[in-house]
Design a protein around this motif. Structure first.
Motif, PDB file in Angstrom:
ATOM      1  N   LEU A  43       6.912  40.652  23.969  1.00  0.00           N
ATOM      2  CA  LEU A  43       7.142  41.673  22.949  1.00  0.00           C
ATOM      3  C   LEU A  43       8.481  42.367  23.122  1.00  0.00           C
ATOM      4  O   LEU A  43       8.806  43.272  22.367  1.00  0.00           O
ATOM      5  CB  LEU A  43       6.007  42.709  22.970  1.00  0.00           C
ATOM      6  CG  LEU A  43       4.611  42.156  22.727  1.00  0.00           C
ATOM      7  CD1 LEU A  43       3.575  43.260  22.865  1.00  0.00           C
ATOM      8  CD2 LEU A  43       4.515  41.481  21.380  1.00  0.00           C
ATOM      9  N   ASP A  44       9.236  41.950  24.097  1.00  0.00           N
ATOM     10  CA  ASP A  44      10.549  42.541  24.356  1.00  0.00           C
ATOM     11  C   ASP A  44      11.620  41.603  23.817  1.00  0.00           C
ATOM     12  O   ASP A  44      11.850  40.534  24.391  1.00  0.00           O
ATOM     13  CB  ASP A  44      10.738  42.762  25.861  1.00  0.00           C
ATOM     14  CG  ASP A  44      12.029  43.491  26.193  1.00  0.00           C
ATOM     15  OD1 ASP A  44      12.923  43.575  25.322  1.00  0.00           O
ATOM     16  OD2 ASP A  44      12.134  43.966  27.337  1.00  0.00           O
ATOM     17  N   PRO A  45      12.273  41.978  22.723  1.00  0.00           N
ATOM     18  CA  PRO A  45      13.250  41.075  22.100  1.00  0.00           C
ATOM     19  C   PRO A  45      14.439  40.740  23.004  1.00  0.00           C
ATOM     20  O   PRO A  45      15.099  39.729  22.797  1.00  0.00           O
ATOM     21  CB  PRO A  45      13.706  41.825  20.850  1.00  0.00           C
ATOM     22  CG  PRO A  45      13.330  43.245  21.073  1.00  0.00           C
ATOM     23  CD  PRO A  45      12.180  43.250  22.030  1.00  0.00           C
ATOM     24  N   THR A  48      14.247  36.948  27.424  1.00  0.00           N
ATOM     25  CA  THR A  48      14.083  35.527  27.081  1.00  0.00           C
ATOM     26  C   THR A  48      13.815  34.696  28.324  1.00  0.00           C
ATOM     27  O   THR A  48      13.508  33.516  28.227  1.00  0.00           O
ATOM     28  CB  THR A  48      15.352  34.987  26.392  1.00  0.00           C
ATOM     29  OG1 THR A  48      16.472  35.202  27.259  1.00  0.00           O
ATOM     30  CG2 THR A  48      15.586  35.664  25.054  1.00  0.00           C
ATOM     31  N   ASP A  49      13.914  35.322  29.493  1.00  0.00           N
ATOM     32  CA  ASP A  49      13.809  34.576  30.740  1.00  0.00           C
ATOM     33  C   ASP A  49      12.500  34.826  31.488  1.00  0.00           C
ATOM     34  O   ASP A  49      12.415  34.630  32.683  1.00  0.00           O
ATOM     35  CB  ASP A  49      14.986  34.939  31.649  1.00  0.00           C
ATOM     36  CG  ASP A  49      14.995  36.425  31.994  1.00  0.00           C
ATOM     37  OD1 ASP A  49      14.347  37.215  31.283  1.00  0.00           O
ATOM     38  OD2 ASP A  49      15.652  36.790  32.989  1.00  0.00           O
ATOM     39  N   TRP A  50      11.462  35.248  30.800  1.00  0.00           N
ATOM     40  CA  TRP A  50      10.203  35.558  31.467  1.00  0.00           C
ATOM     41  C   TRP A  50       9.473  34.274  31.862  1.00  0.00           C
ATOM     42  O   TRP A  50       9.696  33.209  31.297  1.00  0.00           O
ATOM     43  CB  TRP A  50       9.329  36.447  30.593  1.00  0.00           C
ATOM     44  CG  TRP A  50       9.032  35.897  29.233  1.00  0.00           C
ATOM     45  CD1 TRP A  50       9.774  36.050  28.104  1.00  0.00           C
ATOM     46  CD2 TRP A  50       7.922  35.077  28.872  1.00  0.00           C
ATOM     47  NE1 TRP A  50       9.194  35.381  27.056  1.00  0.00           N
ATOM     48  CE2 TRP A  50       8.050  34.774  27.503  1.00  0.00           C
ATOM     49  CE3 TRP A  50       6.835  34.574  29.567  1.00  0.00           C
ATOM     50  CZ2 TRP A  50       7.130  33.985  26.819  1.00  0.00           C
ATOM     51  CZ3 TRP A  50       5.914  33.781  28.879  1.00  0.00           C
ATOM     52  CH2 TRP A  50       6.075  33.510  27.519  1.00  0.00           C
TER      53      TRP A  50
END
Length: 166
Positions: A43-45, A48-50
């Motif tokens: 949900l965090d724009p 991208t590296d999760w």
């Protein structure tokens, strides 16, 4: 077929009532605490590296058809990170069904109720019933002296959006 349900609740309800209900009744739904919602990398724009072990959601946010928010009044302030995370969760296509559970939809002012409704209604939601702007209707109601506020001012909105149980 996108028939997943998600409950967002305070941690004590997530770990208590909601997990018990799920097991007792044999229902299938995911449960997130408010903190997990705020920290959810999907949900965090800007994230991208999760990695998969960082996420609390079993499915991609767009896979949830129904989102139930328990103690929904905790989301009455749209400026909190918690509220922004909920709005990001509710975005997507197709749209999600939303149920907000609260015993206290108005704590500080009528704006509390307006912001809760804004999670699942847009400003022109009642245009066909003659309410061209939900925000303007609430501005008019909020400007009234509370002792003189007519229930008719918001009754049509409340009648179409709320269920009251005692």
């Amino acid at each position: 077929r996108r028939q997943h349900a998600l409950v967002v609740a305070p941690a004590y309800l997530r770990d208590g009532m909601w997990r018990n209900v799920r097991e007792e009744w044999g229902l299938r739904f995911d449960v997130l605490s408010y903190a997990e919602l705020r920290q959810e990398p999907r949900l965090d724009p800007e994230r991208t590296d999760w990695t998969p072990d960082e996420t609390s959601l079993e499915f991609h946010p767009d896979e949830y058809q129904l989102v139930v928010v328990d103690e929904g009044h905790a989301f009455r302030n749209p400026q909190t990170e918690q509220s922004r995370a909920l709005r990001r969760l509710l975005r997507g296509t197709p749209s999600k069904d939303v149920v907000m559970l609260t015993a206290t939809p108005v704590n500080n002012s009528l704006w509390d109720l307006y912001y809760l409704l804004s999670y699942f209604l847009d400003d022109a939601a009642f245009a066909d019933e003659g309410i061209t702007s939900l925000r303007e209707r609430f501005e008019t109601a909020q400007a009234q002296n509370p002792a003189e506020l007519s229930p008719d001012l918001l009754f049509d909105v409340l009648d179409r959006t709320t269920v009251r149980r005692t």
